[in-house]
Write an enzyme that holds these catalytic residues in place. Structure first.
Site, short mmCIF file in Angstrom:
data_model
loop_
_atom_site.label_atom_id
_atom_site.label_comp_id
_atom_site.label_asym_id
_atom_site.label_seq_id
_atom_site.Cartn_x
_atom_site.Cartn_y
_atom_site.Cartn_z
N ALA A 66 -0.75 40.45 -34.15
CA ALA A 66 0.19 41.55 -34.32
C ALA A 66 1.31 41.02 -35.22
O ALA A 66 1.50 39.81 -35.35
CB ALA A 66 0.75 41.95 -32.97
N GLY A 109 -3.44 39.44 -31.67
CA GLY A 109 -3.98 40.79 -31.88
C GLY A 109 -5.22 40.81 -32.76
O GLY A 109 -6.05 41.73 -32.66
N GLU A 112 -7.93 40.14 -30.43
CA GLU A 112 -8.03 41.32 -29.56
C GLU A 112 -8.68 42.49 -30.29
O GLU A 112 -9.48 43.23 -29.71
CB GLU A 112 -6.62 41.68 -29.06
N GLU A 132 -0.12 33.70 -28.14
CA GLU A 132 1.15 34.40 -27.87
C GLU A 132 2.10 33.59 -27.02
O GLU A 132 3.32 33.73 -27.12
CB GLU A 132 0.88 35.76 -27.19
N1 CAA Z 1 2.86 38.36 -38.15
C1 CAA Z 1 3.59 38.46 -39.28
N2 CAA Z 1 3.40 37.68 -40.34
C2 CAA Z 1 2.43 36.74 -40.26
C3 CAA Z 1 1.64 36.57 -39.13
C4 CAA Z 1 1.88 37.44 -38.03
N3 CAA Z 1 1.14 37.39 -36.91
N4 CAA Z 1 0.78 35.56 -39.34
C5 CAA Z 1 1.03 35.10 -40.58
N5 CAA Z 1 2.02 35.82 -41.15
C6 CAA Z 1 2.61 35.65 -42.48
C7 CAA Z 1 3.48 34.41 -42.54
O1 CAA Z 1 4.77 34.67 -42.01
C8 CAA Z 1 3.48 34.13 -44.01
O2 CAA Z 1 4.38 35.00 -44.63
P1 CAA Z 1 5.48 34.44 -45.69
O3 CAA Z 1 4.67 33.93 -46.84
O4 CAA Z 1 6.30 35.65 -46.01
O5 CAA Z 1 6.21 33.35 -44.98
C9 CAA Z 1 2.07 34.53 -44.44
O6 CAA Z 1 1.57 35.40 -43.42
C10 CAA Z 1 1.11 33.35 -44.56
O7 CAA Z 1 1.14 32.65 -43.32
P2 CAA Z 1 1.40 31.06 -43.21
O8 CAA Z 1 2.23 30.58 -44.34
O9 CAA Z 1 1.89 30.78 -41.83
O10 CAA Z 1 -0.09 30.52 -43.39
P3 CAA Z 1 -0.71 29.14 -42.87
O11 CAA Z 1 -2.02 29.00 -43.52
O12 CAA Z 1 0.29 28.03 -43.02
O13 CAA Z 1 -0.92 29.35 -41.27
C11 CAA Z 1 -1.60 30.58 -39.30
C12 CAA Z 1 -1.86 30.29 -40.80
C13 CAA Z 1 -1.90 29.34 -38.46
C14 CAA Z 1 -2.54 31.72 -38.90
C15 CAA Z 1 -0.12 30.99 -39.10
O14 CAA Z 1 0.21 32.01 -40.05
C16 CAA Z 1 0.21 31.52 -37.73
O15 CAA Z 1 0.33 30.75 -36.78
N6 CAA Z 1 0.38 32.87 -37.60
C17 CAA Z 1 0.77 33.49 -36.35
C18 CAA Z 1 -0.34 33.50 -35.35
C19 CAA Z 1 0.13 34.15 -34.07
O16 CAA Z 1 1.02 33.66 -33.39
N7 CAA Z 1 -0.47 35.30 -33.73
C20 CAA Z 1 -0.12 36.05 -32.54
C21 CAA Z 1 0.87 37.12 -32.90
S1 CAA Z 1 1.55 37.93 -31.49
C22 CAA Z 1 0.33 39.01 -31.01
O17 CAA Z 1 -0.68 39.14 -31.64
C23 CAA Z 1 0.66 39.80 -29.76
C24 CAA Z 1 -0.51 40.51 -29.20
O18 CAA Z 1 -1.08 40.17 -28.20
C25 CAA Z 1 -1.02 41.71 -29.82
#
Ligand code: CAA
Length: 258
Positions: A66, A109, A112, A132
């Site tokens: 998400a 998400g 999911e 999360e």
């Molecule tokens: N939401 C918003 N933006 C996101 C995102 C997310 N879930 N995941 C990645 N992005 C964005 C980053 O912020 C980044 O944007 P900027 O260039 O503007 O900074 C861009 O996508 C590229 O991401 P990274 O630079 O982080 O890429 P990476 O290759 O270094 O890492 C990754 C990849 C390990 C997937 C890392 O992006 C990450 O950890 N993302 C978040 C994963 C996460 O925590 N997901 C759960 C979200 S909460 C949820 O989903 C609740 C639910 O139950 C529904």
């Protein structure tokens, strides 16, 4: 056909291919993606020429979760009164089959959403996780429930509590994905599998999806009763007559969807 900002939608014969297309955010699922996915699925369900869908992302990410930036500043009152994430129930209301073709990250998400599809085909690069907890929250789009049903309590609990990622091989062993495919062949294999499903009697496909899903909602006796009644009901279709006649006459079935 409608066009979208966060999705690419194309029809390949009877198969609808939907590609998540927010590369700058690794396909993070914000409200716009949700609205567009629901619209695309509603159109797919209503289109009599379409009989199976494939939902995919990019090589790097199916979806990284998400949208954290959209959620970060929300208060409890806003999340609760807006019933944040409840809209995903409109995605799971899709009656026709949907295959998730997952390469790269399927986190939070993203994992999911893949589990909301009817089954998951994974590239050998796929990584699944419910991270999360690292954000100070927990799954909110069904992960704690669907992941636990898919892979059992031990692995689901470990994944939710540690936020660790699970690779494709482990995901297949655990029963989260139906098959692992070399990344370069994922889309072709998913489209081929979708074409196979699209070549079945359409009402039987709807019924099979309802039957298997009933296993998640009911006890065994009730589920078997539901299956048997739907099986009986299919004898009211022209395609049952055609399918069984075609078997006896040693020829392929010619379906009418009636
Ligand atoms: N939401 C918003 N933006 C996101 C995102 C997310 N879930 N995941 C990645 N992005 C964005 C980053 O912020 C980044 O944007 P900027 O260039 O503007 O900074 C861009 O996508 C590229 O991401 P990274 O630079 O982080 O890429 P990476 O290759 O270094 O890492 C990754 C990849 C390990 C997937 C890392 O992006 C990450 O950890 N993302 C978040 C994963 C996460 O925590 N997901 C759960 C979200 S909460 C949820 O989903 C609740 C639910 O139950 C529904």
């Amino acid at each position: 056909m409608a066009t979208y900002e966060t999705l690419l939608v194309e029809q390949r014969d009877a198969v609808t291919l939907i590609t998540l297309n927010r590369p700058q955010a690794l396909n993070a699922l914000n409200n716009q993606v949700l609205g567009e996915l629901v619209a695309a699925m509603t159109a797919y369900d209503a289109d009599d020429s379409q009989h199976c869908a494939v939902l995919t992302g990019s090589e790097k990410a199916f979806a990284a979760g998400a949208d954290i930036k959209e959620m970060a500043g929300q208060s409890f009152a806003e999340m609760f009164s807006g019933n944040y994430f409840a809209g995903w129930e409109r995605f799971t209301a899709t009656r026709k089959p949907i295959i998730a073709a997952v390469a790269g990250f399927a986190l939070g998400g993203g994992c999911e959403l893949a589990m909301m599809c009817d089954f998951i085909l994974a590239a050998d690069t796929a990584k699944f996780g419910q991270p999360e907890i690292k954000l100070g929250v927990g799954p909110g789009m069904g992960g704690s429930q669907r992941l636990t049903r898919a892979i059992g309590k031990a692995k689901a609990m470990e994944m939710c509590l540690t936020g660790r990622m699970m690779g494709a091989e482990e995901a297949e062993r655990a029963g989260l994905v139906s098959r692992v495919i070399p990344a370069a062949e994922l889309l072709d294999e998913a489209l081929k599998t979708a074409a196979t499903i699209a070549g079945m009697a359409p009402l039987a496909a709807l019924a099979n999806k309802e039957m298997v899903n009933a296993a998640f909602e009911t006890g065994l006796a009730q589920g078997i009763q539901f299956e048997r009644r739907l099986f009986h009901a299919l004898f009211g279709t022209a395609d049952q007559k055609e399918g069984m006649a075609a078997f006896v006459e040693k020829r392929p079935g010619n379906w009418t969807g009636k």
